[in-house]
Design a protein around this motif. Sequence first.
Motif, PDB file in Angstrom:
ATOM      1  N   ALA A 279       0.828  -1.204   0.000  1.00  0.00           N
ATOM      2  CA  ALA A 279       0.000   0.000   0.000  1.00  0.00           C
ATOM      3  C   ALA A 279       0.861   1.253   0.000  1.00  0.00           C
ATOM      4  CB  ALA A 279      -0.933   0.003   1.207  1.00  0.00           C
ATOM      5  N   ALA A 280       0.630   2.117  -0.995  1.00  0.00           N
ATOM      6  CA  ALA A 280       1.353   3.384  -1.069  1.00  0.00           C
ATOM      7  C   ALA A 280       0.754   4.376  -0.083  1.00  0.00           C
ATOM      8  CB  ALA A 280       1.291   3.944  -2.481  1.00  0.00           C
ATOM      9  N   THR A 281       1.604   5.037   0.675  1.00  0.00           N
ATOM     10  CA  THR A 281       1.167   6.031   1.656  1.00  0.00           C
ATOM     11  C   THR A 281       1.634   7.426   1.223  1.00  0.00           C
ATOM     12  OG1 THR A 281       3.170   5.582   2.953  1.00  0.00           O
ATOM     13  CG2 THR A 281       1.158   4.403   3.582  1.00  0.00           C
ATOM     14  N   PRO A 282       1.023   8.480   1.745  1.00  0.00           N
ATOM     15  CA  PRO A 282       1.404   9.838   1.340  1.00  0.00           C
ATOM     16  C   PRO A 282       2.891  10.106   1.531  1.00  0.00           C
ATOM     17  CG  PRO A 282      -0.650   9.896   2.565  1.00  0.00           C
ATOM     18  CD  PRO A 282      -0.131   8.488   2.678  1.00  0.00           C
ATOM     19  N   ILE A 283       3.458  10.869   0.589  1.00  0.00           N
ATOM     20  CA  ILE A 283       4.871  11.249   0.708  1.00  0.00           C
ATOM     21  C   ILE A 283       5.011  12.591   1.417  1.00  0.00           C
ATOM     22  CG2 ILE A 283       5.569   9.914  -1.301  1.00  0.00           C
ATOM     23  CD1 ILE A 283       5.558  12.489  -2.938  1.00  0.00           C
ATOM     24  N   GLY A 284       3.895  13.196   1.753  1.00  0.00           N
ATOM     25  CA  GLY A 284       3.915  14.480   2.454  1.00  0.00           C
ATOM     26  C   GLY A 284       2.522  14.913   2.838  1.00  0.00           C
ATOM     27  N   ASN A 285       1.720  15.222   1.831  1.00  0.00           N
ATOM     28  CA  ASN A 285       0.369  15.720   2.067  1.00  0.00           C
ATOM     29  C   ASN A 285      -0.576  14.570   2.404  1.00  0.00           C
ATOM     30  OD1 ASN A 285      -2.264  16.854   1.792  1.00  0.00           O
ATOM     31  ND2 ASN A 285      -1.419  18.476   0.516  1.00  0.00           N
ATOM     32  N   LEU A 286      -1.154  14.601   3.602  1.00  0.00           N
ATOM     33  CA  LEU A 286      -2.039  13.513   4.043  1.00  0.00           C
ATOM     34  C   LEU A 286      -3.282  13.381   3.170  1.00  0.00           C
ATOM     35  CD1 LEU A 286      -2.033  13.657   7.936  1.00  0.00           C
ATOM     36  CD2 LEU A 286      -1.248  11.780   6.490  1.00  0.00           C
ATOM     37  N   SER A 287      -3.666  14.462   2.500  1.00  0.00           N
ATOM     38  CA  SER A 287      -4.855  14.415   1.644  1.00  0.00           C
ATOM     39  C   SER A 287      -4.653  13.505   0.440  1.00  0.00           C
ATOM     40  CB  SER A 287      -5.222  15.829   1.169  1.00  0.00           C
ATOM     41  OG  SER A 287      -5.584  16.654   2.259  1.00  0.00           O
ATOM     42  N   ASP A 288      -3.417  13.106   0.192  1.00  0.00           N
ATOM     43  CA  ASP A 288      -3.139  12.196  -0.914  1.00  0.00           C
ATOM     44  C   ASP A 288      -3.435  10.742  -0.559  1.00  0.00           C
ATOM     45  OD1 ASP A 288      -2.346  14.268  -2.563  1.00  0.00           O
ATOM     46  OD2 ASP A 288      -0.243  14.133  -1.967  1.00  0.00           O
ATOM     47  N   ALA A 289      -3.819  10.484   0.679  1.00  0.00           N
ATOM     48  CA  ALA A 289      -4.195   9.119   1.056  1.00  0.00           C
ATOM     49  C   ALA A 289      -5.443   8.718   0.273  1.00  0.00           C
ATOM     50  CB  ALA A 289      -4.465   9.027   2.553  1.00  0.00           C
ATOM     51  N   SER A 290      -5.360   7.611  -0.433  1.00  0.00           N
ATOM     52  CA  SER A 290      -6.490   7.194  -1.274  1.00  0.00           C
ATOM     53  C   SER A 290      -7.602   6.570  -0.435  1.00  0.00           C
ATOM     54  CB  SER A 290      -6.014   6.187  -2.320  1.00  0.00           C
ATOM     55  OG  SER A 290      -5.678   4.955  -1.706  1.00  0.00           O
ATOM     56  N   THR A 291      -8.783   6.532  -1.020  1.00  0.00           N
ATOM     57  CA  THR A 291      -9.911   5.881  -0.351  1.00  0.00           C
ATOM     58  C   THR A 291      -9.605   4.413  -0.089  1.00  0.00           C
ATOM     59  OG1 THR A 291     -11.463   7.386  -1.438  1.00  0.00           O
ATOM     60  CG2 THR A 291     -12.367   5.337  -0.549  1.00  0.00           C
ATOM     61  N   ARG A 292      -8.950   3.766  -1.059  1.00  0.00           N
ATOM     62  CA  ARG A 292      -8.594   2.351  -0.878  1.00  0.00           C
ATOM     63  C   ARG A 292      -7.620   2.169   0.276  1.00  0.00           C
ATOM     64  NH1 ARG A 292      -6.328  -0.675  -5.827  1.00  0.00           N
ATOM     65  NH2 ARG A 292      -6.456  -2.393  -4.317  1.00  0.00           N
ATOM     66  N   LEU A 293      -6.655   3.090   0.413  1.00  0.00           N
ATOM     67  CA  LEU A 293      -5.706   2.995   1.513  1.00  0.00           C
ATOM     68  C   LEU A 293      -6.434   3.117   2.848  1.00  0.00           C
ATOM     69  CD1 LEU A 293      -2.873   2.930   2.778  1.00  0.00           C
ATOM     70  CD2 LEU A 293      -2.794   5.418   2.480  1.00  0.00           C
TER      71      LEU A 293
ATOM     72  N   LEU B  34       8.410  17.435  -1.820  1.00  0.00           N
ATOM     73  CA  LEU B  34       7.277  17.251  -2.724  1.00  0.00           C
ATOM     74  C   LEU B  34       5.973  17.022  -1.962  1.00  0.00           C
ATOM     75  CD1 LEU B  34       8.965  15.055  -5.465  1.00  0.00           C
ATOM     76  CD2 LEU B  34       8.047  17.367  -5.770  1.00  0.00           C
ATOM     77  N   THR B  35       4.935  17.716  -2.370  1.00  0.00           N
ATOM     78  CA  THR B  35       3.565  17.708  -1.834  1.00  0.00           C
ATOM     79  C   THR B  35       3.452  18.345  -0.457  1.00  0.00           C
ATOM     80  OG1 THR B  35       3.447  15.574  -0.637  1.00  0.00           O
ATOM     81  CG2 THR B  35       3.179  15.505  -3.049  1.00  0.00           C
ATOM     82  N   LYS B  36       4.554  18.835   0.090  1.00  0.00           N
ATOM     83  CA  LYS B  36       4.523  19.438   1.423  1.00  0.00           C
ATOM     84  C   LYS B  36       4.397  20.960   1.316  1.00  0.00           C
ATOM     85  CE  LYS B  36       7.408  15.729   3.279  1.00  0.00           C
ATOM     86  NZ  LYS B  36       8.706  15.367   3.910  1.00  0.00           N
ATOM     87  N   LEU B  37       4.259  21.606   2.451  1.00  0.00           N
ATOM     88  CA  LEU B  37       4.038  23.054   2.501  1.00  0.00           C
ATOM     89  C   LEU B  37       5.149  23.831   1.806  1.00  0.00           C
ATOM     90  CD1 LEU B  37       2.367  25.442   3.568  1.00  0.00           C
ATOM     91  CD2 LEU B  37       3.709  25.319   5.685  1.00  0.00           C
ATOM     92  N   HIS B  38       6.387  23.401   1.993  1.00  0.00           N
ATOM     93  CA  HIS B  38       7.531  24.131   1.441  1.00  0.00           C
ATOM     94  C   HIS B  38       8.095  23.466   0.184  1.00  0.00           C
ATOM     95  CE1 HIS B  38       7.498  26.785   4.882  1.00  0.00           C
ATOM     96  NE2 HIS B  38       7.530  25.741   5.695  1.00  0.00           N
ATOM     97  N   GLU B  39       7.215  22.879  -0.617  1.00  0.00           N
ATOM     98  CA  GLU B  39       7.659  22.252  -1.866  1.00  0.00           C
ATOM     99  C   GLU B  39       8.407  23.259  -2.737  1.00  0.00           C
ATOM    100  OE1 GLU B  39       5.018  19.569  -4.218  1.00  0.00           O
ATOM    101  OE2 GLU B  39       5.157  21.141  -5.733  1.00  0.00           O
ATOM    102  N   GLU B  40       9.497  22.777  -3.328  1.00  0.00           N
ATOM    103  CA  GLU B  40      10.290  23.622  -4.222  1.00  0.00           C
ATOM    104  C   GLU B  40      10.840  22.768  -5.356  1.00  0.00           C
ATOM    105  OE1 GLU B  40      14.079  26.750  -4.042  1.00  0.00           O
ATOM    106  OE2 GLU B  40      13.829  25.241  -2.466  1.00  0.00           O
ATOM    107  N   VAL B  41      10.739  23.288  -6.574  1.00  0.00           N
ATOM    108  CA  VAL B  41      11.312  22.623  -7.739  1.00  0.00           C
ATOM    109  C   VAL B  41      12.304  23.587  -8.357  1.00  0.00           C
ATOM    110  CG1 VAL B  41      10.872  21.552  -9.978  1.00  0.00           C
ATOM    111  CG2 VAL B  41       9.198  21.294  -8.124  1.00  0.00           C
TER     112      VAL B  41
END
Length: 272
Positions: free
Chosen positions: A5-19, A187-194
Amino acid sequence: MIILAATPIGNLSDASTRLVQALENAEVIAAEDTRTTIRLLSALGIQNRPRLLALHDHNEKAKAAELVALARTTDLLVLSDAGMPTVSDPGYGLVAAAAAADVTVTAIPGPSAVITALAVSGLPTDRFSFEGFLPRKQGERRSTLRRLARETRTMVFFESPQRLAASLADVATELGDSRRVVVARELTKLHEEVRRGTAAELAAWAAEGVRGEIAVVIEGATVADVPFADAVAQVQSLAAAGIRLKEACAEVAGLTGHSSRELYQAALAARS
């Protein structure tokens, strides 16, 4: 079965319904760090308290057989601290053992730092390779980069913030100052920078200090970077793997810009 099961890499809102559903129903979870899993359950408001088993780099080899046996009678949910288990995280050994024992393995797709960094990089995404972490020691790191200098695919790496500047300096040395590089931070966090630039530019930027989780995306070698002899060697490697010679020549020609006809003639000549 075993469920990766893939879990969020930063933003908790990325947790899927299946997860979320899997976490709510799980009886047993094999986790890279059980403390991280407990925090995830709490953050997602999940009341279920499954049995938690540690599965990390230091015990996976010893635990694999036991967990495979367990998965014959119950669903075993496997989590890493972030992203998809087995991808630069524990789980590969378990999956290999499960496959050998004919135990079903499935996955709940989700966030991936590799794919996310590649997608936002602005570098070609049609062909890429994931190279994990570069070696810690400079000599080994430079040797690894030297072997990758002719790689025509976009390359994705993970790196620690403490070693980023040194690694980018080595990229500039071995792949060239002007090789295009992208550093994706938090990535996906508050201070994301590219941050995009050449290897030399980003090495100078990183020297000032960088924090957070880091993914580095590096442009593949261009036509000018791939000598004809190396292109012929790529054709020979593909042919040895069972690909028809004409198809191998066409594939390498598309990647390097060398003539498919000339590659074909050179490969035939090398056989005689």
